[in-house]
Design an enzyme around this catalytic site. Structure first.
Site, short mmCIF file in Angstrom:
data_model
loop_
_atom_site.label_atom_id
_atom_site.label_comp_id
_atom_site.label_asym_id
_atom_site.label_seq_id
_atom_site.Cartn_x
_atom_site.Cartn_y
_atom_site.Cartn_z
N THR A 11 0.75 -1.25 0.01
CA THR A 11 0.02 0.04 -0.06
C THR A 11 0.83 1.37 0.02
OG1 THR A 11 -0.30 -0.13 2.38
CG2 THR A 11 -2.02 -1.14 1.15
N GLY A 12 2.15 1.15 0.40
CA GLY A 12 2.89 2.47 0.24
C GLY A 12 3.46 2.79 -1.10
N CYS A 130 18.44 5.05 -2.26
CA CYS A 130 18.02 5.68 -3.60
C CYS A 130 18.84 6.64 -4.18
CB CYS A 130 16.55 6.40 -3.47
SG CYS A 130 16.43 7.59 -2.12
N GLN A 157 17.51 15.91 -3.04
CA GLN A 157 16.36 14.71 -2.95
C GLN A 157 15.10 15.24 -2.72
OE1 GLN A 157 20.04 12.43 -0.62
NE2 GLN A 157 18.12 11.76 -0.45
N HIS A 243 15.07 12.52 -7.60
CA HIS A 243 16.65 13.07 -6.96
C HIS A 243 17.44 13.55 -8.17
CE1 HIS A 243 14.83 11.49 -3.49
NE2 HIS A 243 15.46 10.52 -3.01
#
Length: 340
Positions: A11-12, A130, A157, A243
Site C-alpha cells: 500500500t506504500g 535511492c 533529494q 532526486h
C-alpha cells in the site's frame, strides 16, 4: 512456469510502484500477493489490469513462494524477512537493514549483477539507498575506463524519499503559504520544506555527517569499489519526485569529457541529454515515470589533474527503489532460479 511473488508493503509508494513495474516489464508471475499491515487488510491495489486485495502480513505463510519484494521499514523487515527467508522464499529488501551485512549482496544490476549468486547465504538481497543507486549507475562505466579515486557528491533529494508523509507535508505547507490563517508547521521534516531546502536527511553522526551521507559512502564502496573515496552532502528540496545529484569525480588517469560523454551514452540504464544551451539538460520533473538515469552537464574539472563534473537525475521511486528491486528479481530469475 512463472514465479510466485509476494509484495510486502504493497500500500506504500514503493510497494505500489513495484506492482506497476512488474506489470509493465511483464515479469513472469504465476501468482502474486499484496501484503500489508492488518489495518490495510482488504485494501485494493492495482496490478496491471487486475485488482489485488491486501492480505495480512503478520499471518502470511511464505512457504512455497519464490520471491518476496519488501517495501517496509527496518523494524517490520527485521521481523518478517527472516521468516520469509527461512521458508525458502528469496527476499529482496528495500530497507537499510541488511545493506551492510557482509553475507547479503547489495545490488544495482547495471553495476554488480554477478553478486546475486551470494543470495544463498541468507536468502536475502539488499536494495541500496535511492541516492546511491543512481550515482553508481553513472560511476560504473567511467570507473571501468579510468579508475575513480574520489567522488564529491551533493544531492538534491525529493520529498517522496521520505514517503507519503513527506509528500503531504510539502503539499500542505505550499498551500498554507498563501493562506495566512492556515499554518502548517514542520512535522516530517526538521524545518519548513515549502520554498526551502534542508541540509539534513536522517540522523546526525558523531563526525558531523548524517546517516544518509554515510550510506552513500558505505554503499558505493560495497557495490562499486572499496578503494573509492566518497564525500557526500545530502539535501532535501521541495520537489515531489526525482532526486538530482551534482557529482565531481577525480580519476587515476585523464579522461576527456567527450570520451566520458560517449561512454555514458553506451552504458546500460543511462540516457545522456547534454546540450550547452537553454534547457539542454534534464530536471527532476522530466524524469518522473522513466526507467533511465539521466546525465547532463558533463564537463572537465580544471581544478584537479583528472576531473569530470556531471549532473545526474533519476526517479527515486523507480530506479532508486522499485525498478532496481524488480531488476534484481529479473537477474535472480535469469541466473539462479531459472523459471519463467
Amino acid at each position: 512456469m512463472g514465479y510466485r511473488v509476494a509484495i510486502v508493503g504493497a500500500t506504500g509508494n514503493v510497494g505500489r510502484e513495484i506492482l506497476n513495474i512488474l506489470a509493465e516489464r511483464e515479469f513472469p508471475v504465476d501468482e502474486i500477493v499484496a501484503l500489508a499491515s492488518r489495518k490495510s487488510m482488504g485494501t485494493e491495489i492495482s496490478f496491471g489490469d487486475k485488482t489485488l486485495k491486501c492480505k495480512d502480513l503478520e499471518t502470511f505463510d511464505f512457504t512455497g513462494w519464490d520471491i518476496a519484494l519488501f517495501a517496509v521499514g527496518s523494524e517490520a523487515t527485521k521481523i518478517y524477512a527472516p521468516k520469509a527467508a527461512a521458508s525458502g522464499c528469496v527476499v529482496i529488501d528495500n530497507s537499510s537493514l541488511y545493506r551492510y551485512d557482509p553475507d547479503v549482496p547489495l545490488i544495482v544490476p547495471e553495476v554488480n549483477a554477478d553478486a546475486v549468486v551470494g543470495y544463498t547465504k541468507k536468502m536475502i538481497i539488499a536494495n541500496p539507498n535511492c541516492s546511491t543507486a543512481q550515482m553508481v549507475v553513472a560511476l560504473k562505466p567511467l570507473h571501468d575506463r579510468a579508475r575513480i579515486k574520489r567522488v564529491v557528491v551533493s544531492t538534491y533529494q525529493s520529498v517522496s524519499g521520505a514517503g507519503k508523509e513527506g509528500i503531504d507535508e510539502l503539499w500542505d505547507q505550499t498551500k498554507s503559504i498563501y493562506n495566512p490563517t492556515d499554518d502548517k508547521p514542520a512535522k516530517k521534516f526538521t524545518k519548513q520544506i515549502a520554498f526551502n531546502v534542508i541540509p539534513h536527511i536522517d540522523v546526525f553522526l558523531d563526525d558531523g555527517s548524517t546517516k544518509e551521507e554515510w550510506k552513500m559512502v558505505a554503499e558505493t564502496k560495497k557495490i562499486l569499489d572499496k578503494n573509492i573515496k566518497v564525500t557526500a552532502t545530502c539535501v532535501r528540496v521541495p520537489v515531489f519526485v526525482g532526486h538530482s545529484e551534482s557529482i565531481n569525480i577525480e580519476f587515476e588517469e585523464f579522461l576527456d569529457e567527450q570520451e566520458a560523454r560517449d561512454i555514458l551514452r553506451e552504458a546500460p540504464g543511462i540516457m545522456v541529454i547534454d546540450k550547452r544551451e537553454d534547457g539542454g539538460y534534464v530536471t527532476p520533473v522530466e524524469c518522473v515515470g522513466d526507467y533511465a538515469t539521466f546525465i547532463s552537464r558533463i564537463r572537465q574539472d580544471s581544478t584537479v589533474d583528472n576531473g569530470i563534473s556531471l549532473w545526474c537525475v533519476s526517479d527515486n521511486l523507480r530506479k532508486g527503489a522499485a525498478l532496481n528491486a524488480v531488476q534484481i528479481a529479473e537477474v535472480l530469475g535469469q541466473r539462479c532460479l531459472k523459471k519463467g
